[in-house]
Design a protein around this motif. Structure first.
Motif, PDB file in Angstrom:
ATOM      1  N   LYS A 228     -13.602   6.712 -20.319  1.00 25.91           N
ATOM      2  CA  LYS A 228     -14.870   6.932 -21.018  1.00 25.91           C
ATOM      3  C   LYS A 228     -15.735   7.922 -20.233  1.00 25.91           C
ATOM      4  CE  LYS A 228     -18.373   6.155 -23.827  1.00 25.91           C
ATOM      5  NZ  LYS A 228     -18.414   6.680 -25.217  1.00 25.91           N
ATOM      6  N   ASN A 229     -15.762   7.768 -18.921  1.00 23.60           N
ATOM      7  CA  ASN A 229     -16.545   8.654 -18.058  1.00 23.60           C
ATOM      8  C   ASN A 229     -15.997  10.081 -18.091  1.00 23.60           C
ATOM      9  OD1 ASN A 229     -18.561   9.195 -15.960  1.00 23.60           O
ATOM     10  ND2 ASN A 229     -16.804   9.377 -14.608  1.00 23.60           N
ATOM     11  N   TYR A 230     -14.677  10.199 -17.965  1.00 23.43           N
ATOM     12  CA  TYR A 230     -14.046  11.526 -17.972  1.00 23.43           C
ATOM     13  C   TYR A 230     -14.316  12.254 -19.285  1.00 23.43           C
ATOM     14  CZ  TYR A 230     -11.223   9.601 -14.104  1.00 23.43           C
ATOM     15  OH  TYR A 230     -10.806   9.030 -12.943  1.00 23.43           O
ATOM     16  N   TYR A 231     -14.040  11.573 -20.377  1.00 26.66           N
ATOM     17  CA  TYR A 231     -14.158  12.199 -21.697  1.00 26.66           C
ATOM     18  C   TYR A 231     -15.603  12.600 -22.001  1.00 26.66           C
ATOM     19  CZ  TYR A 231      -9.491  10.197 -22.430  1.00 26.66           C
ATOM     20  OH  TYR A 231      -8.173   9.858 -22.316  1.00 26.66           O
ATOM     21  N   SER A 232     -16.541  11.750 -21.612  1.00 28.22           N
ATOM     22  CA  SER A 232     -17.948  12.020 -21.905  1.00 28.22           C
ATOM     23  C   SER A 232     -18.463  13.235 -21.148  1.00 28.22           C
ATOM     24  CB  SER A 232     -18.804  10.793 -21.553  1.00 28.22           C
ATOM     25  OG  SER A 232     -18.429   9.684 -22.340  1.00 28.22           O
ATOM     26  N   ASN A 233     -17.942  13.453 -19.946  1.00 30.05           N
ATOM     27  CA  ASN A 233     -18.442  14.535 -19.091  1.00 30.05           C
ATOM     28  C   ASN A 233     -17.664  15.837 -19.217  1.00 30.05           C
ATOM     29  OD1 ASN A 233     -20.730  13.485 -17.232  1.00 30.05           O
ATOM     30  ND2 ASN A 233     -19.245  11.829 -17.217  1.00 30.05           N
TER      31      ASN A 233
END
Length: 276
Positions: free
Chosen positions: A29-34
């Motif tokens: 979730k963190n990777y995709y969002s950023n």
């Protein structure tokens, strides 16, 4: 960011603690969002990211895998390799890849006795290593066909084309994944001019479209053995499939074409970022 598989989908085949899956979900979730943009290799992965992480569709681009057609190509210098493993005059069925659950090697092994009954001069060449190797080796021993299987272990990427060219039939017996597959190994087999037998899973449609091989029902050992025998028994069919596959891989699935698509996307992202 580039995503080559749905990790949750793949790990669900194993018995992992729930907390492990939750940690992976938080990281993803963190990777995709950023990420400024996300490149995925299948439409299924794109749909999974949108559904599971609420990532905007326009942020995700599908660019499939390809093949290095300078390395993976038809070769004639396989005589030494054939002598090394002692299959000069035999039919050779080959699998190349990491030995993990979704490769479906269990079904290739279970299909072997029926093939060997009709074609006892057949050998199976298993190229690669992985966590399931011992289990697969034991299954071969249990079926008493260990003399017909050769497990090479790890082979360098540069040497793999030589092994593929020493074979008669190449197999990709994948187990279905929700995210589908981007046929990296399929393209490598095709680029070497070999007939291919693969599971009828999402992403492998190109095999039948190019008439370069046979798609079979996944996790069906009988259908797999029938397809292998069909190719081994028809030299003209095997040769024609190989020719069509080579042409398709060379013209439409080289890494050069994939690189161009990726470069174009990078340029778009930079232009968006700098407003020019």
């Amino acid at each position: 960011m580039e995503v080559n598989g749905d990790m949750i989908d793949e790990i669900s085949m194993r018995s992992e603690p729930q907390v492990y899956l939750e940690i992976i979900k938080l990281c993803e979730k963190n990777y995709y969002s950023n990420a400024s943009r996300i490149i995925v290799v299948t439409e299924g992965i794109k749909k999974a990211i949108i559904k599971n992480y609420c990532i905007p569709e326009e942020k995700i681009e599908v660019i499939g895998n390809g093949v290095n057609t300078d390395i993976f190509r038809p070769l004639n210098n396989t005589s030494n390799l054939k002598k090394k493993y002692g299959f000069d005059e035999k039919n050779v069925v080959i699998f190349v890849g990491i030995l993990v659950e979704w490769q479906g090697l269990k079904y290739l092994v279970e299909a072997a006795p029926a093939v060997l009954e009709e074609k006892p001069d057949t050998v199976y060449l298993i190229i690669g290593d992985g966590p399931l190797k011992n289990e697969i080796v034991q299954k071969v021993k249990d079926l008493r066909i260990h003399e017909k299987f050769i497990f090479t272990g790890f082979v360098s990427h540069e040497e793999v084309p030589l092994y593929i060219n020493a074979s008669d039939v190449c197999v990709v017996p994948k187990i279905p994944l929700k995210s589908g597959y981007s046929p990296l190994k399929l393209y490598e087999y095709m680029a070497c001019g070999k007939a291919v037998i693969a599971s009828d899973v999402r992403g492998f449609e190109i095999l039948e479209q190019a008439k370069a091989g046979i798609l079979v029902e996944p996790q069906n050992s009988q259908k797999l053995s029938e397809a292998i025998l069909k190719v081994l028994e028809d030299e003209a069919l095997k040769r024609e499939m190989g020719k069509r596959g080579y042409k398709e891989a060379l013209m439409h699935h080289s890494w050069k074409s994939v690189a161009q698509k990726t470069e174009d996307l990078f340029i778009d992202v930079l232009q968006e970022k700098h407003g020019s």
